[in-house]
Motif scaffolding. Structure first.
Motif, PDB file in Angstrom:
ATOM      1  N   PRO A  78      15.701  14.856  33.787  1.00 29.98           N
ATOM      2  CA  PRO A  78      15.427  13.487  34.318  1.00 29.98           C
ATOM      3  C   PRO A  78      15.854  12.720  33.078  1.00 29.98           C
ATOM      4  O   PRO A  78      15.794  13.037  31.821  1.00 29.98           O
ATOM      5  CB  PRO A  78      13.743  13.390  34.269  1.00 29.98           C
ATOM      6  N   VAL A  79      16.356  11.488  33.683  1.00 36.85           N
ATOM      7  CA  VAL A  79      16.733  10.487  32.546  1.00 36.85           C
ATOM      8  C   VAL A  79      16.042   9.234  32.896  1.00 36.85           C
ATOM      9  O   VAL A  79      16.389   8.664  34.060  1.00 36.85           O
ATOM     10  CB  VAL A  79      18.658  10.244  32.559  1.00 36.85           C
ATOM     11  N   VAL A  80      15.471   8.443  31.768  1.00 36.70           N
ATOM     12  CA  VAL A  80      14.905   7.363  32.106  1.00 36.70           C
ATOM     13  C   VAL A  80      15.523   6.113  31.186  1.00 36.70           C
ATOM     14  O   VAL A  80      15.682   6.524  29.896  1.00 36.70           O
ATOM     15  CB  VAL A  80      13.436   7.406  31.819  1.00 36.70           C
ATOM     16  N   LEU A  81      15.876   5.260  31.709  1.00 38.41           N
ATOM     17  CA  LEU A  81      16.548   4.032  30.898  1.00 38.41           C
ATOM     18  C   LEU A  81      15.580   3.208  30.499  1.00 38.41           C
ATOM     19  O   LEU A  81      14.837   2.565  31.244  1.00 38.41           O
ATOM     20  CB  LEU A  81      17.804   3.347  31.725  1.00 38.41           C
ATOM     21  N   ILE A  82      15.735   2.593  29.244  1.00 38.01           N
ATOM     22  CA  ILE A  82      14.957   1.521  28.741  1.00 38.01           C
ATOM     23  C   ILE A  82      15.836   0.307  28.693  1.00 38.01           C
ATOM     24  O   ILE A  82      16.873   0.214  28.190  1.00 38.01           O
ATOM     25  CB  ILE A  82      14.215   1.766  27.598  1.00 38.01           C
ATOM     26  N   LEU A  83      15.431  -0.867  29.617  1.00 34.50           N
ATOM     27  CA  LEU A  83      16.118  -1.875  29.790  1.00 34.50           C
ATOM     28  C   LEU A  83      15.749  -3.020  28.828  1.00 34.50           C
ATOM     29  O   LEU A  83      14.628  -3.186  28.564  1.00 34.50           O
ATOM     30  CB  LEU A  83      16.150  -2.407  31.160  1.00 34.50           C
ATOM     31  N   PRO A  84      16.729  -3.513  28.339  1.00 37.50           N
ATOM     32  CA  PRO A  84      16.114  -4.860  27.220  1.00 37.50           C
ATOM     33  C   PRO A  84      15.707  -5.980  27.995  1.00 37.50           C
ATOM     34  O   PRO A  84      14.893  -6.656  27.182  1.00 37.50           O
ATOM     35  CB  PRO A  84      17.643  -5.309  26.488  1.00 37.50           C
ATOM     36  N   GLY A  85      15.826  -6.187  29.037  1.00 40.58           N
ATOM     37  CA  GLY A  85      15.112  -7.217  29.907  1.00 40.58           C
ATOM     38  C   GLY A  85      14.741  -7.134  31.361  1.00 40.58           C
ATOM     39  O   GLY A  85      15.405  -6.244  31.867  1.00 40.58           O
ATOM     40  N   ASP A  86      13.797  -7.699  31.842  1.00 43.51           N
ATOM     41  CA  ASP A  86      13.137  -7.320  33.130  1.00 43.51           C
ATOM     42  C   ASP A  86      13.962  -8.258  34.171  1.00 43.51           C
ATOM     43  O   ASP A  86      13.609  -9.322  34.418  1.00 43.51           O
ATOM     44  CB  ASP A  86      11.813  -7.718  33.245  1.00 43.51           C
ATOM     45  N   THR A  87      15.116  -7.640  34.768  1.00 43.90           N
ATOM     46  CA  THR A  87      15.956  -8.398  35.848  1.00 43.90           C
ATOM     47  C   THR A  87      16.250  -7.100  36.716  1.00 43.90           C
ATOM     48  O   THR A  87      16.525  -6.046  36.452  1.00 43.90           O
ATOM     49  CB  THR A  87      17.480  -9.014  35.074  1.00 43.90           C
ATOM     50  N   ALA A  88      16.043  -7.846  37.914  1.00 47.37           N
ATOM     51  CA  ALA A  88      16.277  -6.807  39.093  1.00 47.37           C
ATOM     52  C   ALA A  88      17.814  -6.168  39.086  1.00 47.37           C
ATOM     53  O   ALA A  88      17.900  -5.029  39.162  1.00 47.37           O
ATOM     54  CB  ALA A  88      16.239  -7.781  40.382  1.00 47.37           C
ATOM     55  N   THR A 104      11.261  -1.366  31.725  1.00 49.74           N
ATOM     56  CA  THR A 104      11.863  -2.669  30.948  1.00 49.74           C
ATOM     57  C   THR A 104      10.777  -2.916  29.766  1.00 49.74           C
ATOM     58  O   THR A 104       9.685  -2.601  29.829  1.00 49.74           O
ATOM     59  CB  THR A 104      11.808  -3.877  31.854  1.00 49.74           C
ATOM     60  N   LYS A 105      11.533  -3.646  28.456  1.00 48.91           N
ATOM     61  CA  LYS A 105      10.671  -3.838  27.650  1.00 48.91           C
ATOM     62  C   LYS A 105      10.072  -5.074  27.798  1.00 48.91           C
ATOM     63  O   LYS A 105      10.458  -5.969  28.531  1.00 48.91           O
ATOM     64  CB  LYS A 105      11.520  -3.917  26.380  1.00 48.91           C
ATOM     65  N   PRO A 106       8.628  -5.395  27.099  1.00 51.82           N
ATOM     66  CA  PRO A 106       7.912  -4.432  26.505  1.00 51.82           C
ATOM     67  C   PRO A 106       7.346  -3.428  27.498  1.00 51.82           C
ATOM     68  O   PRO A 106       7.079  -3.589  28.395  1.00 51.82           O
ATOM     69  CB  PRO A 106       6.879  -5.177  25.871  1.00 51.82           C
TER      70      PRO A 106
END
Length: 463
Positions: A78-88, A104-106
């Protein structure tokens, strides 16, 4: 430890903050300062999950996922990506790249940990299936992250049928799977009535949000949803409710207003992984069946028959009813192989096995336990009944005249049978399987010595 998680981020403070959160939850954390470092550590230390920044100096999240999926030993990690901004758009891009989830952060601690727990549970379940099915680490049999286009069944369940239809309408242009809807206040009852799906999308009503976790737990416990995936649709973003739903049975949680493309991608991930697990379960069932079935005759083999016979003996002793045990052996079978060839011999064995099996009762046992030797066990069968049955089987085989491809004349074959009885003992002595087989074998030898094509009872039956 709860599991081993690799954190890939080229910002040291991000790695430290995530490590602190995960360590408190008793995870073993492996830090990686860039994408290349993450790949090397994953290959060397075999984490259970990768939590990676979507943007690193040497590669972005999509490149990291492609590199991970290209390695057979890591392909289903499993790979989970952390995104810098909350965009669709960013979440959709991450999911299209093959991420198992995109957050997405935070990052809220409770939601993060709930999503990780769910992913780890599924990964461990899949890993166990792979090990048991014998596909662990086998190239070509790992769960594909992208490109798997089998059509699945998705059922949208809502208390209000109109809400279910509305969501279906939004999803249909983007979802390549079969979409059905059902309006009901009782999802578990819908399953009991015969509803089946690879993924159940359960819409949680705003007025019943507090009941969501309980209903999710009930749905997960329902027999017909045991292997299905469940996606909960919340009326609004609520970290506490979302975490509770994930911990009580949901495989993913989304909000009703989410971009339908993202919901469809998340559903596609669930369908793909569920169908992959189904294939592993099918393979495991096939392997288990093959382990107890004789491939030539289709009868049970010795591995299955001996424990089964032991249980039949136990039942006979408990109920004080007789059990007849027979060993049947084809006469002069070597001549068939020597004169007509092994292919003809195999054909004769299959035909005789079918003939014997077709003339036994449903609860009788028949198994091939040697080259041309068969074990037959008849519950609730006394001496006279066993003699009649054994004699009947001898006559059926003798009169069969087995047609062999490529041969004008049918092959005439006979069978000899040795019989013993396992009966209740006033002193409670229980005959063993080895004892019964030994007695039946000695009786079989006597049948061979008496000219074959005959039935002989053991001189001393097991009692």
């Amino acid at each position: 430890m709860s599991g081993r998680i690799l954190i890939a981020d080229d910002v040291a403070t991000n790695r430290i903050a995530l490590k602190a959160k995960l360590s408190v939850a008793h995870y073993d954390v492996l830090p990686a300062a860039c994408g290349a470092d993450a790949i090397a550590r994953a290959e060397a230390e075999h984490p259970d999950l990768i939590l990676a920044s979507a943007r690193m100096a040497d590669m972005d999240g999509a490149d990291l996922i492609r590199a991970i999926r290209s390695r057979p030993a890591l392909a289903d990690l499993p790979v989970v990506l952390i995104l810098p901004g909350d965009t669709a758009a960013a979440r959709i891009a991450a999911l299209r790249a093959g991420a198992d989830d995109a957050i997405t952060k935070p990052v809220g601690d409770r939601m993060l940990l709930a999503r990780l727990r769910g992913l780890l549970r599924r990964h461990r379940g899949t890993r166990e299936l792979r090990i048991n099915a014998g596909t662990s680490g086998t190239p070509g049999l790992a769960e594909a992250a992208t490109g798997f286009d089998s059509r699945g069944r998705v059922a949208v369940i809502a208390a209000d049928q109109d809400r279910a239809l509305c969501l279906r309408t939004r999803l249909k242009p983007h979802c390549g799977h079969e979409l059905t809807t059902i309006g009901t206040h009782d999802p578990v009852g819908a399953l009991a009535s015969g509803l089946r799906a690879d993924v159940f999308v359960v819409m949680i009503g705003a007025d019943k949000a507090g009941d969501g976790p309980r209903r999710m737990a009930e749905l997960r416990a329902a027999p017909h949803a045991g292997h299905s995936r469940i996606v909960a649709v919340m009326p609004r973003e609520t970290e506490t409710l979302a975490a509770a739903l994930l911990d009580t049975g949901a495989d993913d949680v989304v909000t009703a207003g989410l971009d339908p493309r993202e919901i469809s991608l998340r559903l596609g991930t669930q369908v793909r992984q569920k169908l992959s697990a189904d294939r592993l379960r099918d393979r495991l069932r096939d392997d288990l069946r093959a382990s107890v079935i004789d491939p030539l005759t289709g009868l049970h083999n010795r591995r299955y028959a001996l424990p089964c016979l032991d249980r039949m003996v136990e039942a006979a002793m408990r109920t004080h009813r007789p059990l007849a045990v027979m060993v049947a052996d084809l006469d002069y079978f070597k001549r068939v192989n020597d004169t007509l060839g092994h292919a003809a011999g195999d054909h004769v064995l299959r035909k005789v096995a079918g003939l014997l099996g077709e003339n036994l009762r449903e609860h009788d046992l028949i198994a091939r336990i040697g080259g041309e030797e068969f074990l037959i066990a008849l519950p609730e069968t006394n001496r006279a009944q066993a003699r009649r049955m054994a004699g009947r089987l001898c006559r059926l085989v003798r009169r069969s005249g087995i047609e062999v491809p490529g041969r004008n004349e049918p092959v005439q074959i006979t069978v000899s049978i040795g019989v013993t009885l396992a009966r209740s003992d006033p002193e409670g002595t229980r005959p063993s399987v080895d004892m019964l087989l030994g007695q039946a074998d000695r009786a079989l030898y006597a049948s061979k010595a008496d000219g074959r094509n005959t039935v002989t009872f053991a001189a001393r039956t097991a009692a």
